[in-house]
Write a protein that holds these residues in place. Structure first.
Motif, PDB file in Angstrom:
ATOM      1  N   LEU A  88      44.315  35.355  30.554  1.00 54.72           N
ATOM      2  CA  LEU A  88      43.132  34.508  31.360  1.00 54.72           C
ATOM      3  C   LEU A  88      41.677  35.429  31.512  1.00 54.72           C
ATOM      4  O   LEU A  88      40.229  34.281  31.638  1.00 54.72           O
ATOM      5  CB  LEU A  88      43.642  34.572  33.399  1.00 54.72           C
ATOM      6  N   ILE A  89      41.757  36.540  31.568  1.00 52.80           N
ATOM      7  CA  ILE A  89      40.128  36.660  31.783  1.00 52.80           C
ATOM      8  C   ILE A  89      40.093  37.120  30.119  1.00 52.80           C
ATOM      9  O   ILE A  89      38.534  37.522  29.785  1.00 52.80           O
ATOM     10  CB  ILE A  89      39.889  38.448  32.328  1.00 52.80           C
TER      11      ILE A  89
ATOM     12  N   LEU B 183      48.150  46.033  26.650  1.00 49.11           N
ATOM     13  CA  LEU B 183      47.833  45.082  28.099  1.00 49.11           C
ATOM     14  C   LEU B 183      47.425  45.524  29.222  1.00 49.11           C
ATOM     15  O   LEU B 183      46.725  44.009  30.105  1.00 49.11           O
ATOM     16  CB  LEU B 183      49.779  44.853  28.367  1.00 49.11           C
ATOM     17  N   ILE B 184      46.963  46.913  29.725  1.00 51.10           N
ATOM     18  CA  ILE B 184      46.029  46.494  31.129  1.00 51.10           C
ATOM     19  C   ILE B 184      44.764  46.672  30.577  1.00 51.10           C
ATOM     20  O   ILE B 184      43.679  46.046  31.703  1.00 51.10           O
ATOM     21  CB  ILE B 184      46.640  47.996  31.557  1.00 51.10           C
ATOM     22  N   TYR B 185      44.417  47.361  29.649  1.00 52.57           N
ATOM     23  CA  TYR B 185      43.266  47.439  28.387  1.00 52.57           C
ATOM     24  C   TYR B 185      42.338  45.951  28.397  1.00 52.57           C
ATOM     25  O   TYR B 185      41.331  45.643  28.464  1.00 52.57           O
ATOM     26  CB  TYR B 185      42.416  48.372  27.885  1.00 52.57           C
TER      27      TYR B 185
ATOM     28  N   GLU C 294      53.990  36.949  39.740  1.00 54.76           N
ATOM     29  CA  GLU C 294      53.474  38.347  39.662  1.00 54.76           C
ATOM     30  C   GLU C 294      54.535  39.862  39.382  1.00 54.76           C
ATOM     31  O   GLU C 294      55.851  39.577  38.881  1.00 54.76           O
ATOM     32  CB  GLU C 294      53.808  38.874  41.273  1.00 54.76           C
TER      33      GLU C 294
ATOM     34  N   TRP D  89      50.693  40.818  34.091  1.00 57.53           N
ATOM     35  CA  TRP D  89      49.917  41.206  33.348  1.00 57.53           C
ATOM     36  C   TRP D  89      49.433  40.520  32.303  1.00 57.53           C
ATOM     37  O   TRP D  89      48.231  40.157  31.184  1.00 57.53           O
ATOM     38  CB  TRP D  89      50.073  43.035  32.905  1.00 57.53           C
TER      39      TRP D  89
ATOM     40  N   PHE E 150      50.799  51.915  35.028  1.00 57.06           N
ATOM     41  CA  PHE E 150      49.318  51.358  35.241  1.00 57.06           C
ATOM     42  C   PHE E 150      48.662  52.796  35.832  1.00 57.06           C
ATOM     43  O   PHE E 150      47.759  52.734  35.232  1.00 57.06           O
ATOM     44  CB  PHE E 150      49.158  50.250  36.115  1.00 57.06           C
TER      45      PHE E 150
ATOM     46  N   MET F 137      50.273  42.235  42.515  1.00 57.53           N
ATOM     47  CA  MET F 137      49.465  42.641  41.321  1.00 57.53           C
ATOM     48  C   MET F 137      49.949  41.395  40.105  1.00 57.53           C
ATOM     49  O   MET F 137      51.511  40.897  39.867  1.00 57.53           O
ATOM     50  CB  MET F 137      50.347  43.177  40.239  1.00 57.53           C
ATOM     51  N   GLN F 138      49.066  40.275  40.181  1.00 60.77           N
ATOM     52  CA  GLN F 138      49.369  39.181  38.730  1.00 60.77           C
ATOM     53  C   GLN F 138      50.115  39.823  37.602  1.00 60.77           C
ATOM     54  O   GLN F 138      49.975  41.065  37.282  1.00 60.77           O
ATOM     55  CB  GLN F 138      48.537  38.336  38.600  1.00 60.77           C
TER      56      GLN F 138
ATOM     57  N   PRO G 168      41.580  35.623  26.317  1.00 55.77           N
ATOM     58  CA  PRO G 168      41.701  34.735  26.689  1.00 55.77           C
ATOM     59  C   PRO G 168      42.073  34.973  24.482  1.00 55.77           C
ATOM     60  O   PRO G 168      42.866  34.814  24.322  1.00 55.77           O
ATOM     61  CB  PRO G 168      41.602  33.357  26.397  1.00 55.77           C
TER      62      PRO G 168
ATOM     63  N   LYS H  20      47.280  37.120  32.888  1.00 51.77           N
ATOM     64  CA  LYS H  20      45.608  38.209  33.646  1.00 51.77           C
ATOM     65  C   LYS H  20      44.999  38.174  32.732  1.00 51.77           C
ATOM     66  O   LYS H  20      44.143  37.323  32.207  1.00 51.77           O
ATOM     67  CB  LYS H  20      46.396  39.125  33.925  1.00 51.77           C
ATOM     68  N   GLN H  21      46.017  38.722  30.909  1.00 52.75           N
ATOM     69  CA  GLN H  21      44.934  38.776  30.285  1.00 52.75           C
ATOM     70  C   GLN H  21      44.958  37.715  29.649  1.00 52.75           C
ATOM     71  O   GLN H  21      43.251  37.262  28.827  1.00 52.75           O
ATOM     72  CB  GLN H  21      45.590  39.838  28.996  1.00 52.75           C
TER      73      GLN H  21
END
Lengths: 477, 477
Positions: A10-11, A201-203, A134, A4, A164, A1-2, A13, A7-8
């Motif tokens: 990136l997706i 962080l997850i959402y 990761e 988090w 998660f 898993m990247q 910003p 990841k956030q």
């Protein structure tokens, strides 16, 4: 898993990750910030992969440091600021933490030789250091010592996958929209608060921090800021309802739901919430399951007063045949505890993999769960089960009685009988209490004795420690 | 994991699970229905745990039978009604299906000795039979044969966990509210459609089925029913936009988003959607990943035209250094395929666990992914990469040219050179095509030859089979 945080960044910003009302970080800024704090943690001597204890308020800096610990691969050991330093030192040692980071306002000299303060850490030279790329789903994200009412606190290990799964369960229950913003007025060193940071962080959701629960301030934020969700315990809900009655101000138009933990609410409070147009989702969960595993919607609440609801999508619940102990399965279940007493270990898992919560409950015909009390607290008297909570609740309205706690005492005739410890005015008599109890309760549930004390023993969370009362009875019957 | 049908019947009994506009089932009714169909499946001789092939339209009965297969522990082998019976028989055999259930309207005599029709099945005596109480996350939920453009179709095994991870990824990206309703106008035997049914079951969300995509009908439903979400491919989006322009009717107030698969959209269509106030989320995914793994939001689309977006929360993507092949990791990735040809097996996974998609792509500076073509289709000419899609797109507006497909041909000078197969009016000349190409493309990208044919070879999904064209060139250069 990247990772988090990466990841956030990136997706999402430019999405706001956190704000305390004045300071703000987007996810992209959070990435830069955690990389910098990672550099500072390394300079301060915190080894990679080693746990770090955190003694913190709900502050912006605490959020930043917690995220940096997570994102740099250092498990967070959350310390409860209400505990004594000797207890904290034991937790730091048991969790094999590489030290403790202490919020300036909470500085204690007796922790000093293991500790660095927030400001000392964050004033180290800025030196960006790459994060762990990761997250191992089964790796430890956090450790929380439960403030149990019996025995020594045990450290509950929470993995990335636990958090998660919990966040996904909550999302499947409450829904989630890209503009959600969750207000965190519960302690971040408890799972109720930390689970909000993890959902953020997850959402990819904004977390709105407040330093502490103060009804007027939280009310004002709910009115003026685009908060959609808020976690509360019953007393917070009542205070907020009172604020609404006083001011008549409706919450902002995006407000959706209050997630209530820490016990079900009464009909009067529920009615008041509904009248005010505030959806309250009641829930049942624990540190060991990284937050709620059972929830009761606003719509279902009136017909099932006192229930905590139905098991969430990822949770399975069953009850033992004998006592009705609540057993559960969920991917959010902690895989391990540290510093656990041998006397309680045996009761954690059944041979076929169900977690034994230590709570006793029952289902109604429609499948709604009710929590009746703790296995340890249950009193079996002449073959009948007595739940101290029920007995204590019956005395809520007794004039002159401030506090009551009911425990079992050995009896040659009945096996056990209920006995009450009370804090009460001098005018309160055992006779009056007995008479009152007999009008409200089955006779075998009425305490056989009422022992007056000046105060009841309580733990750091303010819960009465019935174990201490039982011990007192055993020593001095 | 608890059986999802039983779980939703417990936690959302009165919520509508499915409707086709006239028939309706709540989750509680769905439970009863699947128990009954389980009894009928058993009477019809379908053994427990054995896969069953399904040849179906997007009908209410197909939904009911599919849910009964899942909930009773029988993996579904989804058949594509556009394929020939010989091909279907091979798929039934390869998947070791215990037989095939055929929608009455799709009945074929040449499948008869393995088949039972929907009505014959559902007319068996009603006899409720308990479902499988748990779903094994790693157990097979479904098998789909990909309609690849090269070689024999391979059966992609999709586990319960694949579908769950995909549904969670989608929810983390698009959000989800308790009143969501997803319209399914794409085939349920493709992952685009089946993933909607799975989201319905996992979210506890209503699925609105339509028998097929018909723009006027779907438009009317979007206007009049509380649909929040719709999956589309580019041609469907264009037809729906045309309907909106014609009628001027806005969609219902709950409408939130169209999820677009099957290739990015052009700027004109995007502008038209935005003008109409329709949010379009573009996406990239495949049968092997149980639906989308990359998505592009409405807000990001204008600045990144042609991109499919960013990897979803549970997806990691990287590109190979040499060709730029898209590699990915996701818990939604199918663990296995059946009936796979040995020639393609070698290309599935890298030694360090990345799935090789066979697609070539690139990222822009902001981390948005663009899909440039298939590895197999790429032409390396004098050290330069040529993507047939780009060359074909350049000829879109050439008058008198109906179809064009570009493939590589061996060349002693350049390694390979591009060659075009065309369907065109008699007036179209190679000279004119060459001249036109040189104005639009780098010279090395212009096809060296234009071969006129009466039609291009296509697969069941209507995609041109470039492999057949390459084979033709090799045999008859």
């Amino acid at each position: 898993m990247q990772n988090w945080v990466e990841k956030q960044a990136l997706i999402a910003p430019d999405h706001l990750a956190v704000t305390d009302g004045s300071q703000r970080l987007t996810f992209s800024q959070l990435l830069t910030d955690t990389q910098q704090i990672n550099g500072q943690l390394t300079q301060a001597g915190f080894a990679p992969q080693k746990a770090v204890a955190l003694l913190a308020n709900n502050s912006f800096e605490a959020y930043r440091i917690a995220m940096a610990l997570l994102a740099s691969g250092r498990p967070i050991v959350w310390l409860n600021k209400r505990l004594q330093s000797t207890e904290l030192l034991r937790q730091i040692q048991n969790s094999q933490s590489g030290g403790v980071i202490v919020e300036d306002a909470l500085w204690r000299d007796d922790l000093a030789n293991q500790a660095v303060s927030f400001s000392d850490l964050l004033n180290l030279p800025a030196q960006s250091l790459a994060l762990q790329s990761e997250f191992d789903p089964n790796g430890t994200a956090s450790i929380m010592f439960t403030s149990g009412t019996t025995g020594r606190p045990k450290g509950v290990v929470q993995t990335f996958n636990n958090h998660f799964s919990s966040a996904v369960s909550s999302m499947l229950n409450l829904g989630m929209t890209p503009t959600d913003e969750w207000l965190c007025a519960v302690p971040i060193f408890h799972i109720s608060g930390f689970s909000i940071l993890m959902r953020g962080l997850i959402y990819g959701m904004t977390v709105r921090l407040v330093p502490r629960f103060e009804a007027k301030m939280v009310h004002t934020i709910l009115v003026n800021e685009p908060i959609t969700t808020l976690s509360v315990v019953p007393f917070m809900l009542k205070k907020l309802l009172a604020q609404q009655v006083t001011t008549g101000e409706p919450y902002n138009s995006k407000f959706r739901v209050m997630l209530l933990g820490g016990g079900p609410i009464d009909l009067a409070t529920l009615n008041q919430s509904q009248k005010a147009g505030i959806a309250v989702v009641q829930s049942y969960g624990m540190t060991e399951t990284a937050s709620q595993v059972v929830a009761l919607s606003n719509q279902d609440a009136p017909a099932h007063i006192g229930s905590v609801g139905k098991p969430l999508f990822l949770t399975q619940i069953r009850l033992t045949d004998d006592q009705g102990e609540i057993l559960l399965k969920t991917p959010a279940l902690s895989p391990a505890t540290i510093g656990q007493r041998t006397t309680t270990t045996a009761r954690v898992m059944t041979p076929d993999g169900w977690y034994q919560t230590g709570d006793i409950g029952h289902f109604d015909a429609a499948g709604f769960l009710y929590v009746d009390g703790r296995v340890d607290d249950m009193i079996i008297s002449g073959g009948e089960n007595i739940f101290p909570d029920e007995v204590e609740a019956a005395y809520q309205a007794f004039a002159g009685l401030q506090e009551i706690s009911v425990v079992g005492e050995k009896s040659p005739d009945w096996g056990m009988v209920p006995v009450a410890f009370i804090v009460a005015d001098s005018s309160v008599t055992a006779e009056a209490l007995t008479m009152y109890g007999r009008r409200k309760l089955a006779h075998y549930k009425v305490p056989k004795r009422f022992i007056k004390v000046t105060e009841l023993p309580k733990n750091a969370s303010g819960k009465v420690q019935r174990a201490k009362l039982r011990a007192q009875l055993a020593i001095n019957p």
